[in-house]
Design a protein around this motif. Sequence first.
Motif, short mmCIF file in Angstrom:
data_model
loop_
_atom_site.label_atom_id
_atom_site.label_comp_id
_atom_site.label_asym_id
_atom_site.label_seq_id
_atom_site.Cartn_x
_atom_site.Cartn_y
_atom_site.Cartn_z
N ARG A 220 0.95 -1.35 -0.07
CA ARG A 220 0.16 0.17 0.25
C ARG A 220 1.23 1.51 0.35
NH1 ARG A 220 -4.86 -0.77 4.37
NH2 ARG A 220 -6.00 -2.51 2.99
N ILE A 221 2.16 0.98 0.66
CA ILE A 221 2.99 2.41 0.08
C ILE A 221 4.06 2.57 -0.66
CG2 ILE A 221 2.52 2.56 2.93
CD1 ILE A 221 5.44 1.23 3.56
N SER A 222 4.11 0.99 -1.85
CA SER A 222 4.95 0.86 -2.66
C SER A 222 4.58 0.69 -3.42
CB SER A 222 6.02 -0.54 -1.80
OG SER A 222 6.77 -0.19 -0.38
N ASP A 223 3.46 1.05 -3.63
CA ASP A 223 2.70 0.69 -5.23
C ASP A 223 3.04 -0.63 -5.69
OD1 ASP A 223 2.76 4.40 -5.73
OD2 ASP A 223 5.22 4.05 -6.13
N ASP A 224 2.05 -1.09 -4.92
CA ASP A 224 2.47 -2.82 -4.83
C ASP A 224 3.77 -3.27 -5.74
OD1 ASP A 224 -0.21 -3.12 -4.54
OD2 ASP A 224 -1.81 -2.50 -6.13
N ARG A 225 4.80 -2.71 -5.38
CA ARG A 225 6.21 -3.68 -5.82
C ARG A 225 6.58 -4.75 -6.01
NH1 ARG A 225 10.29 1.14 -3.64
NH2 ARG A 225 8.63 1.94 -4.72
N TYR A 226 6.10 -4.92 -4.68
CA TYR A 226 6.42 -6.59 -3.63
C TYR A 226 6.25 -7.96 -4.51
CZ TYR A 226 9.89 -2.97 -2.51
OH TYR A 226 10.58 -2.18 -2.23
N LEU B 207 7.14 -10.63 -2.76
CA LEU B 207 8.14 -11.79 -1.33
C LEU B 207 7.63 -11.33 0.04
CD1 LEU B 207 9.60 -14.03 -3.55
CD2 LEU B 207 7.48 -14.27 -2.46
N ILE B 208 7.65 -11.06 1.20
CA ILE B 208 8.50 -9.94 2.02
C ILE B 208 9.53 -10.76 2.04
CG2 ILE B 208 8.79 -10.92 4.69
CD1 ILE B 208 6.13 -12.12 4.57
N GLU B 209 10.63 -11.43 1.14
CA GLU B 209 11.47 -11.58 1.27
C GLU B 209 12.02 -10.68 0.82
OE1 GLU B 209 10.78 -15.82 2.05
OE2 GLU B 209 9.66 -14.16 0.67
N GLU B 210 11.85 -9.66 0.50
CA GLU B 210 12.19 -8.23 -0.96
C GLU B 210 12.37 -7.15 -0.67
OE1 GLU B 210 9.79 -10.71 -5.27
OE2 GLU B 210 8.87 -9.09 -4.12
N PHE B 211 11.35 -7.33 0.92
CA PHE B 211 11.54 -5.83 1.33
C PHE B 211 11.89 -6.08 2.77
CE2 PHE B 211 6.74 -7.56 1.33
CZ PHE B 211 6.65 -7.23 3.01
N TYR B 212 11.81 -7.34 3.67
CA TYR B 212 12.27 -7.14 4.98
C TYR B 212 13.43 -6.80 5.15
CZ TYR B 212 10.98 -8.65 9.42
OH TYR B 212 10.97 -9.05 10.78
N ASN B 213 14.58 -6.82 4.53
CA ASN B 213 16.02 -6.22 5.02
C ASN B 213 15.72 -5.14 4.52
OD1 ASN B 213 16.52 -8.02 7.54
ND2 ASN B 213 16.38 -9.53 5.62
N LEU B 214 15.12 -4.00 3.93
CA LEU B 214 15.32 -3.38 3.10
C LEU B 214 15.49 -2.26 3.89
CD1 LEU B 214 13.10 -3.30 -0.36
CD2 LEU B 214 15.47 -3.78 -0.44
N ASN B 215 16.26 -0.80 4.06
CA ASN B 215 16.74 -0.16 4.36
C ASN B 215 15.83 1.54 4.08
OD1 ASN B 215 17.86 2.06 6.05
ND2 ASN B 215 19.79 2.33 4.80
N ASP B 216 14.32 0.86 4.02
CA ASP B 216 13.32 1.65 3.80
C ASP B 216 12.95 2.37 5.21
OD1 ASP B 216 10.88 3.01 3.39
OD2 ASP B 216 11.24 2.57 1.37
N LEU B 217 12.26 3.69 5.73
CA LEU B 217 12.14 3.81 7.80
C LEU B 217 10.74 3.54 6.96
CD1 LEU B 217 14.06 6.95 7.79
CD2 LEU B 217 14.60 4.95 8.94
#
Length: 290
Positions: free
Chosen positions: A181-187, A189-199
Motif C-alpha cells: 500500500r505504501i510501495s505501489d504494489d512493488r513486491y 514476496l516478503i523476502e524482497e523488502f524485509y531487510n530493506l533500509n527503508d524507514l
Amino acid sequence: MKRVLAIDIGGTNIKYGIVNECLELEKNFSVKTPAQRAGKTEALLKEIISQFPDVYGIGFSIAAGYDQQTQRAVSISRSVPDLGEIDFNALGNGLKVAVENDVNSFALAELHAGNAKGLSNVAVVVIGTSIGGGVIINGQLFSGKKGNAGEFGATLLQDYEVSPFVGAEAGCRGLLTKVNRISDDRYSLIEEFYNLNDLAIQSVIRKNNRQISAMIGSIIAVLGPERVLIGGPITKEAGYLEEQIENLNQIEPEYLEFCDIMRCKHTDKGALIGIASKLIRDEFLHRDKV
C-alpha cells in the motif's frame, strides 16, 4: 520397521512422504493441489495412496479442523473446500487412518520429535499466509470440541488496517498487503523488502511484529505454557526471534519469567512427521498393552 504414508493437504500443494517408526522422513514429494469443486482432490489422493501399498497406515494433515466424533472436516480453509467432501477413513481402504489439522500436526512433530519434546505445556505458533497454532496441555494435543483449538490467528484486534483478525492482519499476506500500500504494489514476496533500509517499510514491519508479540503475550497469559515455539518462513529472518523476545519484555517482563520463546525445529515438512507420529505412537501404546 513399520512405515506410515503421511499426506499434508494445503491450498497450494499436497506434500506427502514416508515416515518410519523413528519419526524420520525417509522420502517426500509434492504436487500442486488440484482445482477445487471438480472431485480432483480425492482422485489425486487415491492415486498417491496407490503408490504405497505396503504402509502400516495413512495420516492426513489438512487445512481445516477435524471433528473426531463425526469424522468430517470442519472450519475448512477457503482455498481447499474439497476437504469437506472427503471421507478420509474410506480412502484408507482398511488401513489405520489418522486425520488432524495441519498446525496441530506441526505441534505433534515438535512434541514427539522437536523442540517441545519432554515438555508438558507448549504453544506452537506458525506464521504463514495467516497465523495458525497448536496447543499441548499435560503432554497431549488439545484439539477442542471441533478439532480447531489453537486458532491464535482468530484473535481480534482493535487497531488494524487489513483485517480485525490478527492472522489476516499480521500474517505474511497481511504484511505484504500493508507494505504494498505504501510501495505501489512493488513486491510479491516478503523476502524482497524485509531487510530493506527503508524507514516507512521498517515502520510497518515493526508494528506488524508488535501485533504478533501482543498475541504471543496473550497466549502466555491464558495458557501458562513452559515454551512458545514459533515457526514459518518469516521467523528465519535475522533478528526475528530476538525482536519478539524484546517486544514481550517491553510489554510485560513477567511473561518470560516462566516461559521461553524458541523457533520450531521442523520446517515445512513438520506436518508430515506430526501426523505420522499420531499413528506410530498409537501402535507403540498398543504393543505395550498386549
